[in-house]
Write an enzyme that holds these catalytic residues in place. Sequence first.
Site, PDB file in Angstrom:
ATOM      1  N   GLY A 169      74.948  26.547  29.755  1.00  0.00           N
ATOM      2  CA  GLY A 169      74.177  28.036  29.924  1.00  0.00           C
ATOM      3  C   GLY A 169      75.680  28.740  30.098  1.00  0.00           C
ATOM      4  N   GLY A 170      75.669  29.973  31.030  1.00  0.00           N
ATOM      5  CA  GLY A 170      76.468  31.042  31.047  1.00  0.00           C
ATOM      6  C   GLY A 170      77.724  30.490  32.296  1.00  0.00           C
ATOM      7  N   GLY A 404     105.924  35.744   5.141  1.00  0.00           N
ATOM      8  CA  GLY A 404     105.121  36.783   6.330  1.00  0.00           C
ATOM      9  C   GLY A 404     105.613  35.804   7.627  1.00  0.00           C
ATOM     10  N   ALA A 405     105.765  34.835   7.332  1.00  0.00           N
ATOM     11  CA  ALA A 405     105.466  33.652   8.461  1.00  0.00           C
ATOM     12  C   ALA A 405     107.229  33.964   9.121  1.00  0.00           C
ATOM     13  CB  ALA A 405     104.924  31.971   7.819  1.00  0.00           C
TER      14      ALA A 405
HETATM   15  C1  HXC Z   1      68.930  23.224  40.911  1.00  0.00           C
HETATM   16  C2  HXC Z   1      69.432  20.678  39.723  1.00  0.00           C
HETATM   17  C3  HXC Z   1      70.360  22.211  38.666  1.00  0.00           C
HETATM   18  C4  HXC Z   1      70.095  22.997  38.993  1.00  0.00           C
HETATM   19  C5  HXC Z   1      70.529  19.762  38.753  1.00  0.00           C
HETATM   20  N1  HXC Z   1      69.921  19.885  39.741  1.00  0.00           N
HETATM   21  N2  HXC Z   1      70.516  20.871  37.573  1.00  0.00           N
HETATM   22  N3  HXC Z   1      68.984  21.662  41.148  1.00  0.00           N
HETATM   23  N4  HXC Z   1      69.759  23.669  39.911  1.00  0.00           N
HETATM   24  N5  HXC Z   1      69.912  24.478  38.189  1.00  0.00           N
HETATM   25  C6  HXC Z   1      69.350  19.319  41.051  1.00  0.00           C
HETATM   26  C7  HXC Z   1      68.390  18.144  40.317  1.00  0.00           C
HETATM   27  O1  HXC Z   1      66.775  18.815  40.234  1.00  0.00           O
HETATM   28  C8  HXC Z   1      68.511  16.730  40.979  1.00  0.00           C
HETATM   29  O2  HXC Z   1      68.247  16.738  42.493  1.00  0.00           O
HETATM   30  C9  HXC Z   1      69.882  16.641  41.771  1.00  0.00           C
HETATM   31  O3  HXC Z   1      70.218  17.727  40.552  1.00  0.00           O
HETATM   32  C10 HXC Z   1      70.689  15.534  39.691  1.00  0.00           C
HETATM   33  O4  HXC Z   1      69.878  15.909  38.849  1.00  0.00           O
HETATM   34  P1  HXC Z   1      69.921  14.715  37.752  1.00  0.00           P
HETATM   35  O5  HXC Z   1      68.954  15.513  36.656  1.00  0.00           O
HETATM   36  O6  HXC Z   1      68.289  14.070  38.797  1.00  0.00           O
HETATM   37  O7  HXC Z   1      71.191  15.063  37.307  1.00  0.00           O
HETATM   38  P2  HXC Z   1      71.834  13.807  35.635  1.00  0.00           P
HETATM   39  O8  HXC Z   1      70.557  13.550  35.632  1.00  0.00           O
HETATM   40  O9  HXC Z   1      72.979  13.594  35.909  1.00  0.00           O
HETATM   41  O10 HXC Z   1      71.732  15.325  34.901  1.00  0.00           O
HETATM   42  C11 HXC Z   1      71.945  16.675  35.030  1.00  0.00           C
HETATM   43  C12 HXC Z   1      71.832  17.659  34.548  1.00  0.00           C
HETATM   44  C13 HXC Z   1      70.290  17.943  34.365  1.00  0.00           C
HETATM   45  C14 HXC Z   1      71.446  17.442  32.963  1.00  0.00           C
HETATM   46  C15 HXC Z   1      72.638  19.031  34.362  1.00  0.00           C
HETATM   47  O11 HXC Z   1      70.404  18.009  36.267  1.00  0.00           O
HETATM   48  C16 HXC Z   1      70.214  19.294  34.121  1.00  0.00           C
HETATM   49  O12 HXC Z   1      69.474  19.778  32.608  1.00  0.00           O
HETATM   50  N6  HXC Z   1      70.015  20.405  34.715  1.00  0.00           N
HETATM   51  C17 HXC Z   1      69.718  21.999  34.769  1.00  0.00           C
HETATM   52  C18 HXC Z   1      70.924  22.316  34.075  1.00  0.00           C
HETATM   53  C19 HXC Z   1      69.957  23.685  33.338  1.00  0.00           C
HETATM   54  O13 HXC Z   1      69.789  24.171  32.905  1.00  0.00           O
HETATM   55  N7  HXC Z   1      70.615  24.415  33.830  1.00  0.00           N
HETATM   56  C20 HXC Z   1      70.667  25.864  33.761  1.00  0.00           C
HETATM   57  C21 HXC Z   1      71.803  26.451  33.011  1.00  0.00           C
HETATM   58  S1  HXC Z   1      71.270  27.685  32.527  1.00  0.00           S
HETATM   59  P3  HXC Z   1      67.556  15.725  43.005  1.00  0.00           P
HETATM   60  O14 HXC Z   1      67.240  16.633  44.354  1.00  0.00           O
HETATM   61  O15 HXC Z   1      66.616  14.689  42.712  1.00  0.00           O
HETATM   62  O16 HXC Z   1      68.703  15.112  42.941  1.00  0.00           O
HETATM   63  C22 HXC Z   1      72.231  28.508  33.517  1.00  0.00           C
HETATM   64  C23 HXC Z   1      72.619  30.161  33.367  1.00  0.00           C
HETATM   65  C24 HXC Z   1      74.174  31.114  33.671  1.00  0.00           C
HETATM   66  O17 HXC Z   1      73.692  28.310  33.917  1.00  0.00           O
HETATM   67  C25 HXC Z   1      74.376  32.237  33.650  1.00  0.00           C
HETATM   68  C26 HXC Z   1      75.274  32.473  33.814  1.00  0.00           C
HETATM   69  C27 HXC Z   1      75.438  33.673  33.445  1.00  0.00           C
END
Ligand code: HXC
Length: 510
Positions: A169-170, A404-405
């Site tokens: 993501g971001g 040019g290079a």
């Molecule tokens: C809160 C989160 C989290 C998140 C993971 N966790 N991502 N909690 N916010 N974004 C938590 C899970 O609930 C889990 O908690 C623990 O972290 C480990 O995650 P798992 O899923 O068990 O790990 P894994 O299987 O290794 O997968 C990792 C992952 C997946 C691929 C990163 O967790 C995932 O897809 N997370 C969401 C990613 C996402 O969509 N993020 C937002 C992106 S948008 P527990 O308690 O079970 O251990 C963004 C916008 C930013 O970032 C913009 C900036 C401008």
Amino acid sequence: MLAILQKLEQKRAAAKLGGGQKRIDAQHSKGKLTARERIEVLLDEGSFEEVDMYVEHNCTDFGIDAEHIPGDGVVTGSGTINGRLVFVFSQDFTVFGGALSERHAQKICKIQDMALKVGAPVIGLNDSGGARIQEGVASLAGYAEVFQRNVLASGVVPQISLIMGPCAGGAVYSPAMTDFIFMVKDSSYMFVTGPEVVKTVTNEVVTQEELGGAVTHTTKSSVADLAFENDIEALLSTRDFFDFLPLSNREHGPTRPTNDPWDRNDASLDTLIPDNANKPYDMHELIRKVVDEADFFEVQPNHAGNIIIGFGRVEGRTVGIVANQPMVLAGCLDINSSKKAARFVRFCDAFDIPIITFVDVPGFLPGTAQEHNGIIKHGAKLLFAYAEATVPKITVITRKAYGGAYDVMSSKHLRGDFNYAWPTAEIAVMGAKGAVEIIFRKEAGNAEALAARTKEYEDRFANPFVAASKGFIDEVIMPHSTRRRIALGLRKLRNKQLENPWKKHDNIPL
Ligand code: HXC
């Protein structure tokens, strides 16, 4: 009193456990170190001083208020690498997946602010699920605060990002605005939208690794600079890399004592250039024979191999090296190599690192693919970067410097300080054959006449002396003396002063 001290120890121990042993084990089972273990490998032993160990999130939505983990998913502080100060943040995947909350962001911002104030680099160890989903816009705001500081710090203190887990993501935009990105193979990835979204929107089926893994980003996209086999290799290489960099734009780079004589001749360089002008040779050989102890830290080795960039040292002081590589695309400049080298030249210029340029370039790569994708604009980036650079610039033309290079590659006309050529240099508008085919088109059917014309053109331009007679080349040097000449040049340029006209900022063709 003792009881209070014990309580502090307990609090510290709890914080150090992050998300708990089970999650630590899960991290290890993926071949990854924890946030704190990474810091231990990166920094000098015992040098890390943590701040904000007890910070907790302030969110009450979606049940997250039931769980408060001290540190809130990121370990921050400062320490040293070979005795030199550095600020570090290390995201802790065992705590809410390293996801970024408002408080987590505030911790990162605090050390960014401090680094900027005192003039020391920031190294970010990224391992995070992105925005803390429960926090919504507060988390997005946190990211933007980090981005803003990345931009303010750019060109003031070096910023290095290690991607050691998910970065999606971001969240990718903070590393993208830092100077260098290092990734770990098979355990790290960066993308704006993941495979699921890609599948929904474009119907493409792709794995995380293919979409945004270390190999993808260090070969195809060039988002990242280097791919390492594992956490340890990435962290130890970052230590080596750090040793080349100044702490800030207010300081000179570090000096490392060396036993390599500054005036070391290398006779093998006298035979580096093959007799046949179309035969390639490995420009790495020249680079390694010029720098101290053959120690060359190459950046982006697997992307746009037709240009080589990286750091070395001469007489113990850091130099940035840019070199055409005849072994790939004959060393032509194309879109990717221009962009790769331009950004590197700008980094060196921002941080007062002298630039050594080795030239063997037959020109810009022809073709519709290049033209339609904007070689004009992208090639201009490198031209612009060299032209605006005020750091010491030493250029050595080993063989071809065509068209040019020739101008682009740190020529005299772009304020090259010392422009040298080997006797094998050919400085011309283009190769003899192409030139003759154009200017003697009327003699096209007459092979004998064309051969004579080609020879005439070669005799005139397949040497450095026409350019030298005009003062565009300062001296024609023996290849074996290249290191000595460069070392002497750098000594003379140590107090170089050159300023560009005042401006708010330039408008490099982006
Ligand atoms: C809160 C989160 C989290 C998140 C993971 N966790 N991502 N909690 N916010 N974004 C938590 C899970 O609930 C889990 O908690 C623990 O972290 C480990 O995650 P798992 O899923 O068990 O790990 P894994 O299987 O290794 O997968 C990792 C992952 C997946 C691929 C990163 O967790 C995932 O897809 N997370 C969401 C990613 C996402 O969509 N993020 C937002 C992106 S948008 P527990 O308690 O079970 O251990 C963004 C916008 C930013 O970032 C913009 C900036 C401008």
